[in-house]
Design an enzyme around this catalytic site. Structure first.
Site, mmCIF file in Angstrom:
data_model
loop_
_atom_site.group_PDB
_atom_site.id
_atom_site.type_symbol
_atom_site.label_atom_id
_atom_site.label_comp_id
_atom_site.label_asym_id
_atom_site.label_seq_id
_atom_site.Cartn_x
_atom_site.Cartn_y
_atom_site.Cartn_z
ATOM 1 N N VAL A 106 0.862 -1.175 0.000
ATOM 2 C CA VAL A 106 0.000 0.000 0.000
ATOM 3 C C VAL A 106 0.901 1.228 0.000
ATOM 4 O O VAL A 106 1.860 1.304 0.771
ATOM 5 C CB VAL A 106 -0.930 0.027 1.234
ATOM 6 C CG1 VAL A 106 -1.828 1.257 1.197
ATOM 7 C CG2 VAL A 106 -1.757 -1.244 1.305
ATOM 8 N N CYS A 107 0.606 2.177 -0.884
ATOM 9 C CA CYS A 107 1.332 3.435 -0.933
ATOM 10 C C CYS A 107 2.833 3.179 -1.095
ATOM 11 O O CYS A 107 3.243 2.382 -1.932
ATOM 12 C CB CYS A 107 1.004 4.252 0.326
ATOM 13 S SG CYS A 107 1.423 6.002 0.229
ATOM 14 N N THR A 108 3.672 3.827 -0.287
ATOM 15 C CA THR A 108 5.115 3.698 -0.443
ATOM 16 C C THR A 108 5.666 2.397 0.118
ATOM 17 O O THR A 108 6.888 2.198 0.144
ATOM 18 C CB THR A 108 5.834 4.889 0.219
ATOM 19 O OG1 THR A 108 5.400 5.013 1.572
ATOM 20 C CG2 THR A 108 5.554 6.171 -0.538
#
Length: 323
Positions: free
Chosen positions: A105-107
């Site tokens: 998720v995300c970075t």
């Protein structure tokens, strides 16, 4: 039905919503279908972690004590990915390939990339870090547009709420649409935004031009998507030659005039389909496509869905049926 272990990796500086969003989805699915998921959280040493917003999260276990081969290994993002713990990266490098399904998720994608787990794969991350991911890891095929990307057993998602979209997609794959829809309703979210839906609007995707004439042109495009938005017409509004305008627009906004116009028109059409009962032909004219077929081609290319499919998926029930 075999129970699926979902192991969520925790670390200092993790984004809390990257953790709690998917966890709520999987635990919600477990509530609907008992025995379907066992959700566990783990930090390197089992100690509590402090999230980027200051919350303290107590993990269930240390990574060394967690399921060695989880069905789903989920790596969230957050400020802690900017200077990742080498021990955490080493753990991911050793254990990531053993997971049945690898998710970020995300970075969190940056941690997977640092561990060499994204090489040769298509992936995405938060739009603000896509350039960094591509620059630091040239062996990764970075796609900055979608809210999530699935490449075999590897799934990566963009910022924050897109982790919920991806988790719902995984639940739908595992347990069927009915269960995923029930979970989405309880969380009061859509089931589900298609993975190839753009991360952000045209106005956010492009930089704001420095020069006033170009800023005025950007605003004109947004307010008049149905107008003649060819380079010649836009250049005339900016009192520049077409060649000079096109070069200056791209230099100051980061995208060509044509690309910007395409995004504005798509976004305008999406809003009309979501918020009004206007017919597809009327929406296509109001958005500058001219014909329903032209709009259909644009939607299929950008979103992987026809305008009618998009409307069925996203139009609130309170909006009247299209004519």
């Amino acid at each position: 039905m075999a129970q699926r272990t979902v192991l969520v990796v925790l670390f200092d500086g993790v984004q809390s919503l990257d953790v709690t969003g998917p966890v709520e989805v999987f635990t919600g699915a477990e509530t609907q279908t008992p025995g379907s998921y066992r959700v566990r959280t783990a930090s390197l040493d089992g100690a509590p972690v402090r999230t980027s917003s200051g919350l303290t999260v107590v993990p269930d276990a240390a990574l060394t004590e967690a399921a060695p081969e989880p069905h789903t290994l989920l790596v969230p993002g957050g400020q802690g990915t900017r200077r990742p713990d080498p021990e955490l990266v080493a753990w991911l490098r050793a254990h990531g390939p053993r997971a049945g399904r690898l998710v970020s998720v995300c970075t969190g994608a940056i941690l997977l990339a640092d561990a060499g787990l994204l090489d040769g794969h298509r992936a995405t991350t938060h739009w603000a870090y896509c350039d960094k991911l591509a620059r630091d890891h040239p062996a990764v095929e970075v796609d900055p547009d979608p809210i999530y990307v699935r490449d075999g057993q590897l799934s990566t998602s963009a910022g924050v709420t897109s982790g919920i979209d991806l988790a719902l997609a995984l639940v739908e794959e595992d347990l069927g649409r009915a269960v995923a829809l029930t979970v989405a309703r309880h969380l009061v979210v859509f089931l589900r935004r298609p993975g190839n839906q753009a991360q952000f609007s045209a106005q956010l995707a492009a930089q704001t031009a420095r020069r006033e004439p170009l800023r005025e042109v950007q605003q004109w495009i947004t307010e008049h998507p149905e107008a003649d938005l060819g380079v010649e017409a836009l250049a005339a509004r900016a009192a520049l030659s077409p060649r000079h305008f096109a070069r200056a627009f791209q230099a100051e906004t980061g995208m060509t005039p044509g690309r910007y116009v395409d995004r504005v028109r798509l976004e305008h059409a999406r809003r009309l389909l979501e918020d009004t009962g206007d017919g597809v032909a009327e929406v296509s004219r109001a958005s500058g496509y001219g014909t329903p077929e032209a709009m259909r081609r644009a939607f299929l290319k950008a979103l992987g869905a026809t305008p009618a499919e998009y409307r069925r998926r996203f139009r609130p029930a309170a909006v009247g049926q299209p004519g």
